[in-house]
Design a protein around this motif. Structure first.
Motif, PDB file in Angstrom:
ATOM      1  N   LEU A 184      -2.129 -12.447   1.349  1.00 39.60           N
ATOM      2  CA  LEU A 184      -3.565 -12.663   1.126  1.00 39.60           C
ATOM      3  C   LEU A 184      -4.328 -11.351   1.222  1.00 39.60           C
ATOM      4  N   ARG A 185      -3.917 -10.522   2.164  1.00 40.17           N
ATOM      5  CA  ARG A 185      -4.612  -9.224   2.305  1.00 40.17           C
ATOM      6  C   ARG A 185      -4.374  -8.348   1.072  1.00 40.17           C
ATOM      7  N   VAL A 186      -3.189  -8.450   0.489  1.00 32.72           N
ATOM      8  CA  VAL A 186      -2.930  -7.718  -0.759  1.00 32.72           C
ATOM      9  C   VAL A 186      -3.905  -8.204  -1.851  1.00 32.72           C
ATOM     10  N   ALA A 187      -4.050  -9.526  -1.944  1.00 32.27           N
ATOM     11  CA  ALA A 187      -4.939 -10.077  -2.969  1.00 32.27           C
ATOM     12  C   ALA A 187      -6.389  -9.630  -2.735  1.00 32.27           C
ATOM     13  N   GLU A 188      -6.799  -9.636  -1.459  1.00 31.44           N
ATOM     14  CA  GLU A 188      -8.175  -9.207  -1.149  1.00 31.44           C
ATOM     15  C   GLU A 188      -8.371  -7.734  -1.502  1.00 31.44           C
ATOM     16  N   ALA A 189      -7.371  -6.917  -1.182  1.00 32.24           N
ATOM     17  CA  ALA A 189      -7.472  -5.483  -1.493  1.00 32.24           C
ATOM     18  C   ALA A 189      -7.530  -5.267  -3.007  1.00 32.24           C
ATOM     19  N   GLY A 206      -2.606   1.410  -8.425  1.00 29.47           N
ATOM     20  CA  GLY A 206      -2.944   0.163  -7.748  1.00 29.47           C
ATOM     21  C   GLY A 206      -2.136  -0.068  -6.490  1.00 29.47           C
ATOM     22  N   VAL A 207      -0.827   0.182  -6.550  1.00 29.98           N
ATOM     23  CA  VAL A 207       0.012  -0.082  -5.377  1.00 29.98           C
ATOM     24  C   VAL A 207      -0.421   0.814  -4.214  1.00 29.98           C
ATOM     25  N   GLU A 208      -0.649   2.080  -4.498  1.00 35.12           N
ATOM     26  CA  GLU A 208      -1.053   3.006  -3.432  1.00 35.12           C
ATOM     27  C   GLU A 208      -2.418   2.602  -2.857  1.00 35.12           C
ATOM     28  N   LYS A 209      -3.333   2.207  -3.737  1.00 35.94           N
ATOM     29  CA  LYS A 209      -4.671   1.830  -3.254  1.00 35.94           C
ATOM     30  C   LYS A 209      -4.592   0.601  -2.348  1.00 35.94           C
ATOM     31  N   VAL A 210      -3.783  -0.355  -2.741  1.00 38.38           N
ATOM     32  CA  VAL A 210      -3.664  -1.575  -1.938  1.00 38.38           C
ATOM     33  C   VAL A 210      -2.994  -1.258  -0.608  1.00 38.38           C
ATOM     34  N   ARG A 213      -5.423   0.394   1.751  1.00 40.87           N
ATOM     35  CA  ARG A 213      -6.390  -0.545   2.335  1.00 40.87           C
ATOM     36  C   ARG A 213      -5.766  -1.382   3.446  1.00 40.87           C
ATOM     37  N   LEU A 214      -4.473  -1.651   3.299  1.00 38.12           N
ATOM     38  CA  LEU A 214      -3.789  -2.467   4.315  1.00 38.12           C
ATOM     39  C   LEU A 214      -3.298  -1.628   5.489  1.00 38.12           C
ATOM     40  N   GLY A 215      -3.414  -0.318   5.375  1.00 35.25           N
ATOM     41  CA  GLY A 215      -2.947   0.550   6.451  1.00 35.25           C
ATOM     42  C   GLY A 215      -1.445   0.738   6.459  1.00 35.25           C
ATOM     43  N   TYR A 216      -0.798   0.433   5.354  1.00 38.74           N
ATOM     44  CA  TYR A 216       0.643   0.639   5.237  1.00 38.74           C
ATOM     45  C   TYR A 216       0.903   1.923   4.477  1.00 38.74           C
TER      46      TYR A 216
END
Ligand code: SF4
Length: 375
Positions: A184-189, A206-210, A213-216
């Motif tokens: 869900l956090r991926v979808a929100e990001a 996109g992958v890096e941006k998400v 945002r998730l702190g990974y």
């Protein structure tokens, strides 16, 4: 606008947002994890008989469509009563695939995670704004969903789940209970970052941006690539996978399937059947032979359902497929260059043109001659 930005919202149909096709309304019913109870299948079949063209179409995302729909309100009432429309606001975003045999053949069971993800997705008002193309996938470890390259996915690796974004392993590992929240956090990001894009792969970096945002952070751990989709066949005394030729399920076929204990619709135009009657299914035209050419032939709607179509591709594919030799090459028939429903990966491209069919870009030939070029 970002490089992959779209100027239009997606127009994926749902039950409440019916698409107007050349043969009438087209409604799509989401089945998270492919789960469809036998009573729900009966409701869908009866709805198509009473309100549509009588058939049920299986889609490449494991959903079901009804064509030539005449009374959309009555359809939504029936599906609501059957538990097939649990969320009015989120019906088009409940795009959740799961490995179809998960938990049935001794493999890890991802279905509880699917149910939790679906519940949490529908409880998030913000995520009702996801594009209808955004796809979640939960792979039980066998890698059967790898080629589909879902936007946000997990795959079982030992005791953990690998987080996959746009189909690629990020190196992030999760405990199973963390997975629904992480997806869900991926979808929100993605919603935060997108500029009209429908899919994560369309968003630049996109992958890096998400992940950021998730702190990974992405690690170099990489899963080996996945395996083939699950083919038709017998998987145990009570477990089988039956291919539905061209994904068009007829009334009598639906009736036989609905006699089983459990059903799951796969993304490969087939159905997982627990405790069904294999002989009866085959008598009604469903395919359990893993070598049958029907397992590797797909077709778009074509005429008369689609106004863009140059041919009745399904009728031609039905005539030609029995003439095909056994083999492994996937074949897709398209009524025009949009190639709707084309399979992931490589396939023989049988395209309707003004004077016949072009096979992999060849000069036009008749449907009968096309079979010579599919080898
Ligand atoms: S590929 Fe063309 S003809 Fe076939 S369904 Fe899509 S738009 Fe219609």
């Amino acid at each position: 606008m970002a490089s992959g930005g779209r100027s239009q919202p997606d127009r994926c149909p749902g039950v409440l947002s019916v698409h107007q096709a050349a043969d009438g309304g087209l409604a799509r019913v989401r089945l998270p994890g492919g789960v469809l109870t036998p009573p729900q299948l009966r409701v869908l079949a009866e709805a198509s008989r009473d309100l549509g063209d009588g058939n049920l179409e299986l889609t490449s995302r494991g959903n079901v469509q009804i064509r030539a729909l005449r009374a959309p309100e009555e359809l939504s009432d029936r599906l609501y009563d059957a538990g097939l429309l649990p969320s009015i606001s989120h019906e088009r975003v409940r795009n959740i695939l799961a490995s179809p045999l998960s938990g049935l053949d001794g493999s890890y069971d991802v279905q509880p995670l699917v149910a939790e993800l679906d519940r949490a997705l529908c409880a998030s008002p913000r995520l009702a704004g996801l594009p209808g193309r955004f796809l979640f996938a939960l792979d039980d470890g066998r890698g059967d969903l790898a080629a589909i390259e879902a936007d946000a996915g997990v795959r079982v690796v030992g005791e953990q789940l690998a987080l996959l974004l746009a189909g690629a392993d990020t190196g992030v590992r999760l405990a199973p209970p963390e997975a629904p929240e992480a997806l869900l956090r991926v979808a929100e990001a993605f919603l935060e970052e997108r500029d009209g894009e429908w899919r994560l792969s369309e968003l630049a970096d996109g992958v890096e941006k998400v992940l950021s945002r998730l702190g990974y952070s992405r690690s170099s751990q990489q899963l080996v690539s996945g395996r083939e989709p699950v083919p038709a066949g017998l998987y145990g005394p009570d477990l089988l996978v039956a291919t539905v030729p061209l994904g068009v399920l007829k009334q009598e076929q639906a009736a036989v399937l609905a006699e089983a204990d459990q059903l799951r619709v796969t993304p490969w135009r087939s159905v997982v059947v627990l405790s069904g009657d294999a002989e009866k299914l085959q008598e009604h035209g469903l395919v359990i032979d893993g070598d049958s050419p029907w397992n590797r032939v797909t077709a778009c709607a074509g005429k008369p359902g689609c106004a863009k179509a140059l041919a009745d591709v399904r009728a031609d594919a039905r005539r030609i497929t029995p003439l095909m030799r056994k083999g492994r090459r996937q074949v897709h028939w398209s009524g025009c260059e949009r190639r709707c429903g084309q399979p992931a990966g490589e396939f023989v491209d049988v395209l309707a043109v003004a004077d016949g069919y072009s096979v992999d870009g060849s000069q036009a030939v008749s449907a009968e001659q096309s079979v010579m070029r599919m080898r």
